[in-house]
Motif scaffolding. Structure first.
Motif, PDB file in Angstrom:
ATOM      1  N   GLY A   1      -1.172  32.662 -86.491  1.00 26.25           N
ATOM      2  CA  GLY A   1      -2.732  32.806 -86.194  1.00 26.25           C
ATOM      3  C   GLY A   1      -3.407  32.118 -85.815  1.00 26.25           C
ATOM      4  O   GLY A   1      -2.439  31.454 -85.144  1.00 26.25           O
ATOM      5  N   LYS A   2      -4.384  32.559 -85.439  1.00 29.75           N
ATOM      6  CA  LYS A   2      -5.188  31.136 -85.010  1.00 29.75           C
ATOM      7  C   LYS A   2      -5.885  30.330 -85.929  1.00 29.75           C
ATOM      8  O   LYS A   2      -5.994  31.020 -86.949  1.00 29.75           O
ATOM      9  CB  LYS A   2      -6.551  32.251 -84.420  1.00 29.75           C
ATOM     10  N   HIS A   3      -6.668  29.569 -85.782  1.00 34.47           N
ATOM     11  CA  HIS A   3      -7.580  28.689 -86.941  1.00 34.47           C
ATOM     12  C   HIS A   3      -9.345  28.760 -86.813  1.00 34.47           C
ATOM     13  O   HIS A   3      -9.502  29.749 -86.184  1.00 34.47           O
ATOM     14  CB  HIS A   3      -8.020  27.465 -86.083  1.00 34.47           C
ATOM     15  N   VAL A   4      -8.967  28.929 -87.983  1.00 32.48           N
ATOM     16  CA  VAL A   4     -11.040  30.100 -88.512  1.00 32.48           C
ATOM     17  C   VAL A   4     -11.753  28.197 -87.892  1.00 32.48           C
ATOM     18  O   VAL A   4     -11.442  27.513 -88.988  1.00 32.48           O
ATOM     19  CB  VAL A   4     -10.158  29.925 -89.618  1.00 32.48           C
ATOM     20  N   SER A   5     -12.884  28.194 -87.328  1.00 35.18           N
ATOM     21  CA  SER A   5     -13.518  27.555 -87.340  1.00 35.18           C
ATOM     22  C   SER A   5     -14.660  27.301 -88.070  1.00 35.18           C
ATOM     23  O   SER A   5     -15.861  28.386 -88.048  1.00 35.18           O
ATOM     24  CB  SER A   5     -14.003  27.218 -85.903  1.00 35.18           C
ATOM     25  N   LEU A   6     -15.080  26.220 -89.169  1.00 33.48           N
ATOM     26  CA  LEU A   6     -16.160  26.512 -89.707  1.00 33.48           C
ATOM     27  C   LEU A   6     -17.332  24.830 -89.505  1.00 33.48           C
ATOM     28  O   LEU A   6     -16.332  23.702 -89.790  1.00 33.48           O
ATOM     29  CB  LEU A   6     -15.465  26.348 -91.190  1.00 33.48           C
TER      30      LEU A   6
END
Length: 312
Positions: A99-104
């Motif tokens: 999956g992709k990284h989730v940016s916060l």
């Protein structure tokens, strides 16, 4: 037939006992897992001589499944200590996710960054800090916002967060006024007693009453924890506030090391990790032990000359 039934019951019980013993095999050599597997196979063979109650067979089956899971867990741990067989510089590490990284944005994390921070910066060593109040009452409290900053002089940093509403914890009050404290490393055998001190008790409560023993220090007034394998006497170098946390930078002025763990075979003494069994903090209320260790030599200063261009 009666003798065989007794033997079968005994063998099945032995298999169940072997599996129960193997439940802690994730922290033991794989040889013990293989030995337990052998016992279960033998017991299964004996049990097949006669008709065994269905409940006993189900228990045996469950034990075998548990053992298989433990062996898989051991294999995963061994693989996790390094790259795949045949890896060389320039090869891409085999990331186990697709999956992709989730940016916060840290300023916009719902509910604040506390849970996200403590569950992602892992594992964290724990500073079990002992200090003295002006009334002479000792205070003990564990902090996982903790790290070694340097060695000449040896310095450590502890982050002490404010209490809800901005009130100060007893540790930071004592350390600010006295300018000294001790850090005691928490090992597996004292984790429960250390955790029992983390209740946010009134300032007049001496947390050593959880069962821990006070030991005299040499250069500071604050006591050490006798049950700790390693303790450090510290004097405050600087205290700096960053938001809701006060960062205490302390200089270690005296080391205390359990004699069985002190290695003096080299020019400079060190601490053997075998037997030390330090505990690390994870997220929430979870803790971890040291686990498996792998030694990896550092590359030579000119090793980069052999790197492929694709590694840049």
């Amino acid at each position: 037939t009666r003798a065989r039934c007794c033997a079968a019951r005994h063998s099945t019980a032995a298999a169940w006992t072997a599996a129960r013993t193997a439940r802690t095999a994730s922290a033991r050599p794989a040889a013990r897992v293989r030995a337990a597997a052998s016992e279960i196979r033998m017991a299964s063979s004996d049990a097949g001589l006669v008709q065994v109650p269905a409940a006993e067979l189900e228990r045996l089956k469950a034990a075998e499944e548990e053992l298989r899971a433990l062996r898989a867990s051991l294999a995963d741990r061994e693989r996790g200590l390094g790259q795949a067989e045949g890896w060389k510089v320039g090869d891409k590490p085999a990331k186990p996710f697709t999956g992709k990284h989730v940016s916060l944005d840290a300023a916009k994390v719902p509910g604040g960054c506390y849970q996200l921070a403590i569950s992602s910066v892992l594992p964290r060593p724990i500073a079990f800090v002992a200090s003295l109040g002006e009334d002479g009452v000792a205070n003990l409290s564990p902090f996982s916002y903790f790290g070694l900053l340097g060695h000449s002089p040896p310095c450590v940093a502890i982050g002490v967060a404010d209490l809800p509403g901005g009130a100060q914890k007893d540790t930071i009050v004592n350390v600010t006024k006295s300018g000294e404290f001790t850090i005691n490393i928490i090992s597996e055998w004292m984790l429960d007693a250390a955790n029992a001190t983390a209740g946010g008790f009134p300032a007049n409560v001496d947390e050593f009453r959880t069962g821990l023993t006070k030991a005299a220090s040499v250069q500071v007034k604050a006591p050490r924890v006798e049950e700790s394998a390693c303790s450090f006497e510290c004097k405050v170098h600087e205290i700096k506030r960053i938001g809701t946390t006060q960062v205490v930078i302390g200089e270690i002025v005296q080391f205390h090391v359990q004699e069985e763990l002190l290695d003096t075979s080299r020019e400079s003494p060190s601490v053997r990790f075998e037997g030390y069994r330090p505990v690390a903090r994870l997220g929430g209320v979870d803790y971890a032990s040291l686990g498996s260790v792998r030694s990896i030599p550092r590359p030579a200063p000119d090793a980069h000359k052999d790197w492929p261009n694709s590694a840049i």
